[in-house]
Write a protein that holds these residues in place. Structure first.
Motif, PDB file in Angstrom:
ATOM      1  N   UNK A  87       0.873  -1.013   0.069  1.00 32.33           N
ATOM      2  CA  UNK A  87      -0.203  -0.142   0.111  1.00 32.33           C
ATOM      3  C   UNK A  87       0.767   1.211   0.143  1.00 32.33           C
ATOM      4  N   UNK A  88       1.879   1.306   0.739  1.00 33.77           N
ATOM      5  CA  UNK A  88       2.798   2.496   0.931  1.00 33.77           C
ATOM      6  C   UNK A  88       3.580   2.488  -0.357  1.00 33.77           C
ATOM      7  N   UNK A  89       3.998   1.692  -0.965  1.00 32.11           N
ATOM      8  CA  UNK A  89       4.758   1.436  -2.378  1.00 32.11           C
ATOM      9  C   UNK A  89       3.877   2.194  -3.486  1.00 32.11           C
ATOM     10  N   UNK A  90       2.551   1.649  -3.575  1.00 32.63           N
ATOM     11  CA  UNK A  90       1.644   2.101  -4.686  1.00 32.63           C
ATOM     12  C   UNK A  90       1.133   3.595  -4.486  1.00 32.63           C
ATOM     13  N   UNK A 111      -9.268   1.434   3.846  1.00 33.04           N
ATOM     14  CA  UNK A 111     -10.232   0.323   3.354  1.00 33.04           C
ATOM     15  C   UNK A 111     -11.021   0.905   2.323  1.00 33.04           C
ATOM     16  N   UNK A 112     -11.661   2.218   2.367  1.00 33.08           N
ATOM     17  CA  UNK A 112     -12.303   2.736   1.423  1.00 33.08           C
ATOM     18  C   UNK A 112     -11.551   2.841   0.145  1.00 33.08           C
ATOM     19  N   UNK A 113     -10.357   3.460   0.236  1.00 36.77           N
ATOM     20  CA  UNK A 113      -9.550   3.697  -1.018  1.00 36.77           C
ATOM     21  C   UNK A 113      -9.177   2.146  -1.616  1.00 36.77           C
ATOM     22  N   UNK A 114      -9.010   1.160  -0.846  1.00 33.48           N
ATOM     23  CA  UNK A 114      -8.626  -0.111  -1.647  1.00 33.48           C
ATOM     24  C   UNK A 114      -9.868  -0.681  -2.129  1.00 33.48           C
ATOM     25  N   UNK A 115     -10.965  -0.504  -1.486  1.00 32.30           N
ATOM     26  CA  UNK A 115     -12.250  -1.170  -2.383  1.00 32.30           C
ATOM     27  C   UNK A 115     -12.582  -0.316  -3.377  1.00 32.30           C
ATOM     28  N   UNK A 116     -12.129   0.994  -3.618  1.00 30.92           N
ATOM     29  CA  UNK A 116     -12.607   1.770  -4.763  1.00 30.92           C
ATOM     30  C   UNK A 116     -11.416   1.922  -5.971  1.00 30.92           C
ATOM     31  N   UNK A 117     -10.235   0.957  -5.635  1.00 28.46           N
ATOM     32  CA  UNK A 117      -9.213   1.090  -6.379  1.00 28.46           C
ATOM     33  C   UNK A 117      -8.684   2.251  -6.535  1.00 28.46           C
ATOM     34  N   UNK A 118      -8.401   3.008  -5.408  1.00 28.25           N
ATOM     35  CA  UNK A 118      -7.922   4.367  -5.580  1.00 28.25           C
ATOM     36  C   UNK A 118      -6.880   4.663  -4.565  1.00 28.25           C
ATOM     37  N   UNK A 119      -5.982   5.644  -4.943  1.00 28.39           N
ATOM     38  CA  UNK A 119      -5.121   6.041  -4.074  1.00 28.39           C
ATOM     39  C   UNK A 119      -5.587   6.935  -2.975  1.00 28.39           C
ATOM     40  N   UNK A 120      -4.905   7.113  -1.928  1.00 31.83           N
ATOM     41  CA  UNK A 120      -5.001   8.083  -0.575  1.00 31.83           C
ATOM     42  C   UNK A 120      -5.389   9.493  -1.254  1.00 31.83           C
ATOM     43  N   UNK A 121      -4.489  10.023  -2.198  1.00 35.71           N
ATOM     44  CA  UNK A 121      -4.434  11.215  -2.768  1.00 35.71           C
ATOM     45  C   UNK A 121      -5.754  11.434  -3.800  1.00 35.71           C
ATOM     46  N   UNK A 122      -5.971  10.353  -4.241  1.00 36.30           N
ATOM     47  CA  UNK A 122      -7.426  10.651  -4.902  1.00 36.30           C
ATOM     48  C   UNK A 122      -8.771  10.741  -4.158  1.00 36.30           C
ATOM     49  N   UNK A 123      -8.723   9.962  -3.126  1.00 33.44           N
ATOM     50  CA  UNK A 123      -9.752   9.759  -2.275  1.00 33.44           C
ATOM     51  C   UNK A 123      -9.814  11.160  -1.403  1.00 33.44           C
ATOM     52  N   UNK A 124      -8.708  11.644  -0.846  1.00 36.08           N
ATOM     53  CA  UNK A 124      -8.746  12.684  -0.078  1.00 36.08           C
ATOM     54  C   UNK A 124      -7.465  13.486  -0.167  1.00 36.08           C
ATOM     55  N   UNK A 125      -7.231  14.447  -1.157  1.00 38.62           N
ATOM     56  CA  UNK A 125      -5.898  14.829  -1.212  1.00 38.62           C
ATOM     57  C   UNK A 125      -5.486  15.823  -0.320  1.00 38.62           C
ATOM     58  N   UNK A 145      15.057   4.446   3.808  1.00 33.07           N
ATOM     59  CA  UNK A 145      13.896   5.122   4.390  1.00 33.07           C
ATOM     60  C   UNK A 145      13.052   4.274   5.457  1.00 33.07           C
ATOM     61  N   UNK A 146      12.766   4.994   6.386  1.00 25.26           N
ATOM     62  CA  UNK A 146      11.797   3.939   7.265  1.00 25.26           C
ATOM     63  C   UNK A 146      10.608   4.764   7.322  1.00 25.26           C
ATOM     64  N   UNK A 147       9.298   3.791   7.005  1.00 28.98           N
ATOM     65  CA  UNK A 147       7.967   4.504   7.162  1.00 28.98           C
ATOM     66  C   UNK A 147       7.551   3.435   8.330  1.00 28.98           C
ATOM     67  N   UNK A 148       7.091   4.182   9.268  1.00 32.75           N
ATOM     68  CA  UNK A 148       5.926   3.532  10.444  1.00 32.75           C
ATOM     69  C   UNK A 148       4.707   3.410   9.740  1.00 32.75           C
ATOM     70  N   UNK A 149       4.194   2.034   9.763  1.00 36.07           N
ATOM     71  CA  UNK A 149       2.955   2.122   9.300  1.00 36.07           C
ATOM     72  C   UNK A 149       1.820   1.467  10.362  1.00 36.07           C
ATOM     73  N   UNK A 150       0.661   1.986  10.286  1.00 34.03           N
ATOM     74  CA  UNK A 150      -0.570   1.405  11.317  1.00 34.03           C
ATOM     75  C   UNK A 150      -0.027   1.858  12.596  1.00 34.03           C
TER      76      UNK A 150
END
Length: 400
Positions: free
Chosen positions: A151-154, A345-359, A306-311
């Protein structure tokens, strides 16, 4: 064929502008993205004071030699490392040509320039067999299964394409379980498996045929995500594919699955940039420490990952604070992404990126910052000088 580069042209004369426009319609330039403005070097300077530079800048100039050199010196202050510059001028002087080349300008063309002169000059810069590969590889790797590295990569790749208007190619290397096709709402018939299964056919033309176009600047080489076969790779399985992708695309994002074998190790060790994704718990910390220690040993002259802390901040879950987690690794936290199940979850179900859902969401800005960090491009400030700019400065001091 010109590879997938971004080109920004700044013309002075209508004839040059028409030539550049005609060149963009040529079949050899179909992969390139060209932007054209009038105004020459002054407009280029004002543009790149506030924006990162593309792969190639074309500037038209007119007037005295000293004015040209001074203007280029100012432009160089804003050029990212790796940006090439073609100058179109009206002074037919071999001494000027040599001085420009010595200073770091890629090519000097004398106006009026023809379509084929321009395309030929660009081709010589990017199709020289001895030239460095165009693309940089960024490998995303989750230190523990399920930590959200894909998810972070995409999202990072999407922001990289959007932020810089630059071509990005995502390769989903998790052949049995990859999710890039779902995340980008794509269902391509061919992808990574076909590429590595036909090494004798694999070249830039074949790669173009099997890519899925996600948007104007983002392409996907998807995983089959089926269990009809097993995927047993040797250490060098993906080398030819990665090399081919680097020849034609400025940014190659590798979504590397959480497993450990010879090809994963080889892929990580040869990447230009590595992004480690982890959750803030003890098992993730142990795995991340093992990975960081290995990378320090085997990549002593490369940038640390680079370190990304997720969740982060899962309700009622005991966690290691991101700064403490990073401190134990000797790294800084690039991003600490909060646990937001509704958003993701909404982004994944819609096939969207976070920036598309809520920039405007804070997490969308985190992905933009991550894209900036892994891009290899400096923030557009006057202090961020490329080798071209440094060379101009040194020569000016010597001349003085």
């Amino acid at each position: 064929m010109i590879p997938r580069i971004t080109v920004h042209s700044f013309c002075l004369s209508d004839s040059t502008m028409h030539t550049v426009e005609a060149a963009t319609e040529d079949r050899r330039m179909l992969k390139a993205h060209m932007k054209i403005e009038m105004g020459g070097i002054p407009v280029a300077i004002s543009t790149f004071e506030q924006a990162p530079t593309p792969n190639l800048i074309i500037v038209e100039t007119s007037g005295a030699r000293e004015d040209l050199l001074q203007s280029l010196d100012r432009l160089a202050e804003y050029c990212d490392a790796g940006t090439k510059v073609i100058v179109i001028g009206d002074v037919n002087d071999v001494t000027l040509y040599r001085e420009l080349i010595t200073r770091g300008v890629s090519e000097y063309l004398i106006a009026p320039v023809s379509i084929f002169q321009l395309i030929g000059a660009i081709s010589n810069l990017y199709n020289d067999p001895e030239a460095e590969p165009l693309g940089r590889t960024v490998a995303f790797y989750g230190v523990k299964g399920g930590c959200g590295a894909s998810t972070v990569a995409h999202n990072g790749a999407w922001c990289l394409a959007r932020k810089f208007d630059s071509e990005v190619l995502v390769a989903d290397l998790d052949l049995p379980f990859g999710t890039a096709g779902l995340d980008y709402n794509q269902d391509p018939l061919q992808g990574v498996f076909e590429a590595i299964s036909s090494p004798e056919r694999l070249d830039e033309t074949y790669l173009d045929r099997i890519l899925a176009k996600c948007n104007e600047h983002l392409s996907l080489l998807a995983a089959p995500a089926t269990l009809e076969r097993t995927y047993d790779h040797n250490e060098k399985t993906f080398d030819q594919l990665i090399d081919t992708m680097r020849l034609s695309t400025p940014h190659v994002v590798l979504d590397v699955p959480h497993t450990w074998n010879s090809w994963v190790k080889n892929t990580l060790l040869n990447a230009d940039e590595i992004v480690l994704v982890a959750e803030p718990d003890l098992a993730n910390l142990r795995n991340a420490k093992n990975m960081v220690d290995l990378l320090k040993q085997l990549r002593p002259n490369d940038r640390p990952p680079h370190l990304v802390m997720n969740k982060v901040n899962v309700p009622k879950r005991p966690e290691i604070k991101p700064d403490e987690f990073a401190s134990a690794l000797g790294l800084d936290v690039q991003a600490a992404i909060a646990f937001e199940p509704q958003l993701f979850g909404t982004a994944a179900n819609n096939g969207q990126m976070i920036g598309e859902l809520d920039g405007k969401h804070a997490i969308a800005r985190m992905f933009e910052d991550l894209a900036q960090s892994v891009s290899g491009k400096a923030q557009p400030t006057k202090s961020s000088r490329s080798p071209l700019g440094e060379l101009f400065s040194k020569l000016k001091r010597k001349a003085g």
